[in-house]
Design an enzyme around this catalytic site. Structure first.
Site, PDB file in Angstrom:
ATOM      1  N   HIS A 102     -71.927 -55.427 -44.571  1.00  0.00           N
ATOM      2  CA  HIS A 102     -71.603 -56.650 -45.657  1.00  0.00           C
ATOM      3  C   HIS A 102     -71.927 -56.171 -47.139  1.00  0.00           C
ATOM      4  O   HIS A 102     -71.514 -56.578 -48.027  1.00  0.00           O
ATOM      5  CB  HIS A 102     -72.148 -57.914 -44.972  1.00  0.00           C
ATOM      6  CG  HIS A 102     -71.154 -58.195 -43.733  1.00  0.00           C
ATOM      7  ND1 HIS A 102     -71.793 -59.226 -42.769  1.00  0.00           N
ATOM      8  CD2 HIS A 102     -69.923 -57.986 -43.421  1.00  0.00           C
ATOM      9  CE1 HIS A 102     -70.914 -59.028 -41.779  1.00  0.00           C
ATOM     10  NE2 HIS A 102     -69.607 -58.384 -42.130  1.00  0.00           N
ATOM     11  N   HIS A 123     -60.080 -56.873 -38.022  1.00  0.00           N
ATOM     12  CA  HIS A 123     -60.794 -57.079 -36.954  1.00  0.00           C
ATOM     13  C   HIS A 123     -61.843 -58.055 -37.511  1.00  0.00           C
ATOM     14  O   HIS A 123     -62.952 -58.052 -37.892  1.00  0.00           O
ATOM     15  CB  HIS A 123     -61.654 -56.091 -36.552  1.00  0.00           C
ATOM     16  CG  HIS A 123     -60.685 -54.821 -35.742  1.00  0.00           C
ATOM     17  ND1 HIS A 123     -59.928 -54.012 -36.954  1.00  0.00           N
ATOM     18  CD2 HIS A 123     -60.419 -54.425 -34.782  1.00  0.00           C
ATOM     19  CE1 HIS A 123     -59.137 -53.145 -36.121  1.00  0.00           C
ATOM     20  NE2 HIS A 123     -59.422 -53.497 -34.920  1.00  0.00           N
ATOM     21  N   SER A 135     -67.328 -61.311 -42.067  1.00  0.00           N
ATOM     22  CA  SER A 135     -66.530 -60.610 -43.065  1.00  0.00           C
ATOM     23  C   SER A 135     -65.513 -61.460 -43.672  1.00  0.00           C
ATOM     24  O   SER A 135     -65.160 -61.460 -44.959  1.00  0.00           O
ATOM     25  CB  SER A 135     -65.888 -59.245 -42.664  1.00  0.00           C
ATOM     26  OG  SER A 135     -65.197 -59.474 -41.474  1.00  0.00           O
ATOM     27  N   GLU A 162     -57.355 -61.391 -35.876  1.00  0.00           N
ATOM     28  CA  GLU A 162     -58.157 -61.444 -34.641  1.00  0.00           C
ATOM     29  C   GLU A 162     -57.536 -61.487 -33.480  1.00  0.00           C
ATOM     30  O   GLU A 162     -56.708 -62.566 -33.298  1.00  0.00           O
ATOM     31  CB  GLU A 162     -59.398 -62.642 -34.828  1.00  0.00           C
ATOM     32  CG  GLU A 162     -60.439 -62.845 -33.771  1.00  0.00           C
ATOM     33  CD  GLU A 162     -60.927 -61.706 -33.100  1.00  0.00           C
ATOM     34  OE1 GLU A 162     -61.643 -60.691 -34.039  1.00  0.00           O
ATOM     35  OE2 GLU A 162     -61.008 -61.368 -31.851  1.00  0.00           O
ATOM     36  N   GLY A 210     -54.463 -56.227 -35.272  1.00  0.00           N
ATOM     37  CA  GLY A 210     -54.593 -55.703 -36.909  1.00  0.00           C
ATOM     38  C   GLY A 210     -54.338 -54.509 -37.298  1.00  0.00           C
ATOM     39  O   GLY A 210     -53.717 -54.294 -38.401  1.00  0.00           O
ATOM     40  N   ASP A 254     -62.988 -53.093 -38.975  1.00  0.00           N
ATOM     41  CA  ASP A 254     -64.193 -53.249 -38.286  1.00  0.00           C
ATOM     42  C   ASP A 254     -64.205 -53.268 -37.024  1.00  0.00           C
ATOM     43  O   ASP A 254     -64.446 -54.336 -36.333  1.00  0.00           O
ATOM     44  CB  ASP A 254     -65.244 -54.245 -38.959  1.00  0.00           C
ATOM     45  CG  ASP A 254     -66.409 -54.524 -38.362  1.00  0.00           C
ATOM     46  OD1 ASP A 254     -67.274 -53.581 -37.966  1.00  0.00           O
ATOM     47  OD2 ASP A 254     -66.598 -55.599 -38.630  1.00  0.00           O
TER      48      ASP A 254
END
Ligand SMILES: C[S@@+](CC[C@H](N)C(=O)[O-])C[C@H]1O[C@@H](n2cnc3c(N)ncnc32)[C@H](O)[C@@H]1O
Length: 294
Positions: free
Chosen positions: A19, A42, A101, A119, A148, A168
């Site tokens: 992050h 993700h 995120s 997701e 994704g 991610d």
């Protein structure tokens, strides 16, 4: 099928690295007028309780964000920007809320920018949609309950030709390691100038070891600049406690590989990574690396 829940890991050292880099990228990309399209392939649940059962069970946040709440100035700029974002989701210390995120990205979006958040876990997708609905961001943020890796294919390149893709995965599926270079390779063909940021765990597993090499090869073949940052907080070796029981160390290190990084990113991370080694390091194996190429 999917058992990974990011709530166990939110705010751990890997999130700190991921992050902090993400925010440094967003700060730069939102300087230009042209609209930005962000993809979070993700996304997770979006918001996490640091005082909830998941975080308390794993205690991972205590070894990450928990160690960064009361730092004495001066704090490197990129780290301070990250801490300011976390702070903005909280009304008091110790922090109780950790933004994932999609919330971090949304915080930087201007009216003309958009976010597509993917997701696949039914519960986390539902939670994410409910959390995002609270923002009343309208059509700016779309929560997509789909794969994704496949989803972004349909949307590249974005109409404005300015884009950021964060990838991610949970690496719960072994083929995540192969799907990432496949997706990035395809994305670079469709949209060579997009910024692609991939988080990965540094663990003793050949696929994990090979992933940054494969991404670097893709960047070089496409003649695009890249940056690779890693943060190690402890040894990866299994050790024994006083009763001779094996202690597994948990995730010791992770990396962020960025293709088409902002030209300011390396400088932004130069002081922050060694600072994080000192602040989060748990033994003499703590270290960082920061490489780039063009
Ligand atoms: C590491 S977590 C994401 C954390 C989030 N990016 C953040 O930084 O706050 C990975 C998430 O990806 C989801 N996931 C796994 N495979 C997926 C796929 N193929 N497409 C979309 N989501 C997936 C998992 O359910 C999990 O919530």
């Amino acid at each position: 099928m999917f058992s990974y829940r990011h709530a166990f890991h939110a705010g751990n050292h890997a999130d700190v690295l991921k992050h902090t880099v993400l925010i440094a990228i967003l700060q730069h990309l939102t300087l230009k007028e042209t609209a930005l399209m962000a993809f979070d392939t993700h996304a997770g649940a979006g918001l996490y309780r640091l005082d909830g059962d998941y975080a308390q069970t794993s205690a991972e946040a205590a070894e990450g964000i928990g160690k960064l709440q009361d730092l004495k100035a001066p704090v490197p700029e990129a780290l301070q920007a990250y801490l300011d974002v976390i702070d903005s989701f909280n009304t008091q210390k110790p922090w109780k809320v950790y933004p994932g995120s999609p919330f971090i990205i949304q915080k930087f979006l201007r009216e003309r920018d958009k976010l597509k958040a993917y997701e696949i876990h039914p519960t986390d997708a539902k939670t994410l949609a409910a959390n995002i609905a609270q923002l009343e961001a309208g059509r700016q943020v779309a929560v997509l309950r789909e794969d994704g890796f496949d989803g972004v294919r349909k949307l590249l390149p974005p109409p404005s030709r300015r884009g950021l893709l964060l990838c991610d995965p949970s690496y719960e599926m072994k083929n995540d390691y192969a799907r990432i270079p496949a997706m990035v390779g395809d994305a670079l063909q469709r949209f060579a100038t997009g910024t692609y940021a991939v988080w990965y765990p540094i663990i003793p597993r050949p696929e994990a070891h090979d992933l940054p090499k494969r991404l670097k090869t893709l960047a070089q073949r496409a003649d695009r600049p890249w940056l690779h940052a890693t943060l190690t907080v402890k040894s990866s070796k299994i050790h024994q406690d006083e009763n001779g029981q094996d202690i597994r160390p948990g995730l010791p290190a992770s990396g962020m590989f960025v293709i088409n990084p902002p030209h300011t990113l390396k400088d932004a991370l130069k002081d922050t990574l060694p600072y994080l080694v000192k602040a989060l390091g748990q033994d003499s194996n703590a270290a960082h690396t920061l490489e780039s190429g063009s």
